[in-house]
Design a protein around this motif. Structure first.
Motif, PDB file in Angstrom:
ATOM      1  N   TYR A  46      -0.030   8.829  -7.024  1.00 41.15           N
ATOM      2  CA  TYR A  46      -0.517  10.031  -7.683  1.00 41.15           C
ATOM      3  C   TYR A  46       0.065  10.158  -9.083  1.00 41.15           C
ATOM      4  O   TYR A  46       1.086   9.561  -9.406  1.00 41.15           O
TER       5      TYR A  46
ATOM      6  N   ALA B 172      -6.520   6.797  -3.458  1.00 39.75           N
ATOM      7  CA  ALA B 172      -6.512   6.704  -1.998  1.00 39.75           C
ATOM      8  C   ALA B 172      -7.229   5.449  -1.530  1.00 39.75           C
ATOM      9  O   ALA B 172      -8.054   4.874  -2.248  1.00 39.75           O
TER      10      ALA B 172
ATOM     11  N   LEU C  13      -3.055   7.701   1.212  1.00 39.49           N
ATOM     12  CA  LEU C  13      -2.811   8.034  -0.180  1.00 39.49           C
ATOM     13  C   LEU C  13      -1.828   7.024  -0.763  1.00 39.49           C
ATOM     14  O   LEU C  13      -0.727   6.855  -0.256  1.00 39.49           O
TER      15      LEU C  13
ATOM     16  N   MET D  30       4.455   9.334  -1.386  1.00 42.27           N
ATOM     17  CA  MET D  30       3.689   8.371  -2.162  1.00 42.27           C
ATOM     18  C   MET D  30       4.506   7.898  -3.350  1.00 42.27           C
ATOM     19  O   MET D  30       5.400   8.598  -3.815  1.00 42.27           O
TER      20      MET D  30
ATOM     21  N   SER E 136      -7.153   9.004 -14.199  1.00 38.45           N
ATOM     22  CA  SER E 136      -7.578   8.314 -12.976  1.00 38.45           C
ATOM     23  C   SER E 136      -7.799   6.826 -13.214  1.00 38.45           C
ATOM     24  O   SER E 136      -7.487   5.996 -12.346  1.00 38.45           O
TER      25      SER E 136
ATOM     26  N   THR F 156      -6.846  17.192  -7.257  1.00 35.88           N
ATOM     27  CA  THR F 156      -6.556  18.344  -6.405  1.00 35.88           C
ATOM     28  C   THR F 156      -7.681  19.370  -6.460  1.00 35.88           C
ATOM     29  O   THR F 156      -7.786  20.217  -5.577  1.00 35.88           O
TER      30      THR F 156
ATOM     31  N   THR G  75      -3.407  17.238 -10.138  1.00 33.75           N
ATOM     32  CA  THR G  75      -2.796  15.967  -9.751  1.00 33.75           C
ATOM     33  C   THR G  75      -3.919  15.005  -9.392  1.00 33.75           C
ATOM     34  O   THR G  75      -4.842  15.365  -8.671  1.00 33.75           O
TER      35      THR G  75
ATOM     36  N   TYR H 159      -5.044  11.591  -7.540  1.00 34.78           N
ATOM     37  CA  TYR H 159      -4.624  10.737  -6.434  1.00 34.78           C
ATOM     38  C   TYR H 159      -5.461   9.466  -6.391  1.00 34.78           C
ATOM     39  O   TYR H 159      -6.645   9.482  -6.720  1.00 34.78           O
TER      40      TYR H 159
ATOM     41  N   TYR I 267      -1.306  17.146   0.996  1.00 38.10           N
ATOM     42  CA  TYR I 267      -0.824  15.929   0.354  1.00 38.10           C
ATOM     43  C   TYR I 267       0.688  15.784   0.514  1.00 38.10           C
ATOM     44  O   TYR I 267       1.415  15.499  -0.425  1.00 38.10           O
TER      45      TYR I 267
END
Length: 254
Positions: A217, A228, A214, A247, A65, A198, A224, A226, A243
């Motif tokens: 990812y 946002a 979004l 993206m 992330s 997720t 997964t 994401y 989703y």
């Protein structure tokens, strides 16, 4: 291994693993809480400069992330006054400061504030960053800033204590609080950029009267991640829990 390369038996095994993990999130949370707060390896900002971390402080070098958020920030070139909520080592604040922004880096953990100050000084970005010890964005006035960035706790399982950097409660209660108060602080037209998984039941903690977009990812072996963008709206937007929106893939783990 990418999904498209899996055989039928591999996909079946992978799906069983996903189902097991989703039913045992406290186990997942305990494991991630340990792994993601290890002090090594040393994280780097996009300039290549290594930054310091410490034991029990969220280590962005170990988190997909963090990498995803850094790529998005660099691509979007966010500007003006920015707030980094739950700054940890300060890596996202440093990225925004390198773009010429004034950044308020806040964290509830005093140790995180200390390491952020050290990293800001060593990266010669201390003049662009103020560090605040506080709970979320509670210390800010309503409609005070244009951009908020956060890599919040988003794993839905029991929080060890109020400093837990990974787990946000069995029903993601903490994440809901952070999102709602962040929207309060945003100026009209401002945006909140944040990460989730997720595994995160985001639709159940989404604030009312907001829009979500979004941005990107990253697929991992178990979920997964994401990135946002959340903004204020007079009407609540439909949230697509499948989703399905197209993206840009900014990274993918093998």
């Amino acid at each position: 291994m990418r999904d498209e390369r899996r055989t039928g038996s591999e996909k079946s095994l992978f799906n069983k693993l996903e189902n097991y993990l989703s039913k045992h999130m406290n186990i997942v949370g305990t494991i991630l809480r340990f792994i993601l707060t290890l002090p090594l390896p040393s994280p780097k900002i996009s300039s290549g400069h290594k930054i310091k971390t410490m034991w029990k402080i969220f280590n962005p070098a170990l988190a997909v992330s963090s990498h995803a958020l850094m790529k998005v920030l660099k691509a979007k070139k966010v500007s003006d006054i920015c707030v980094d909520v739950g700054t940890g080592t300060g890596i996202l604040a440093l990225e925004m400061a390198m773009l010429g922004n004034y950044v308020i880096a806040c964290d509830i953990n005093v140790k995180a504030g200390e390491i952020t100050v050290i990293n800001a000084k060593e990266c010669n970005l201390y003049d662009n960053i103020d560090v605040v010890i506080g709970d979320g964005t509670e210390f800010l006035r309503s409609e005070a800033v244009n951009t908020i960035v956060m890599n919040p706790p988003y794993i839905p399982c029991y929080r060890k204590n109020h400093l837990d950097p990974v787990c946000c409660g069995n029903k993601c209660e903490l994440l809901g609080i952070l999102l709602r108060d962040a929207l309060r602080v945003l100026k009209p037209g401002g945006n909140l950029i944040f990460a989730f998984s997720t595994f995160t039941p985001l639709s159940s903690v989404m604030p009312l009267e907001c829009n979500i977009r979004l941005l990107a990812y990253v697929k991992t072996r178990i979920d997964t991640i994401y990135v946002a963008q959340l903004s204020k709206s007079k009407k609540s937007s439909m949230f697509n829990t499948t989703y399905g929106e197209p993206m840009k893939i900014i990274a993918r783990t093998e």
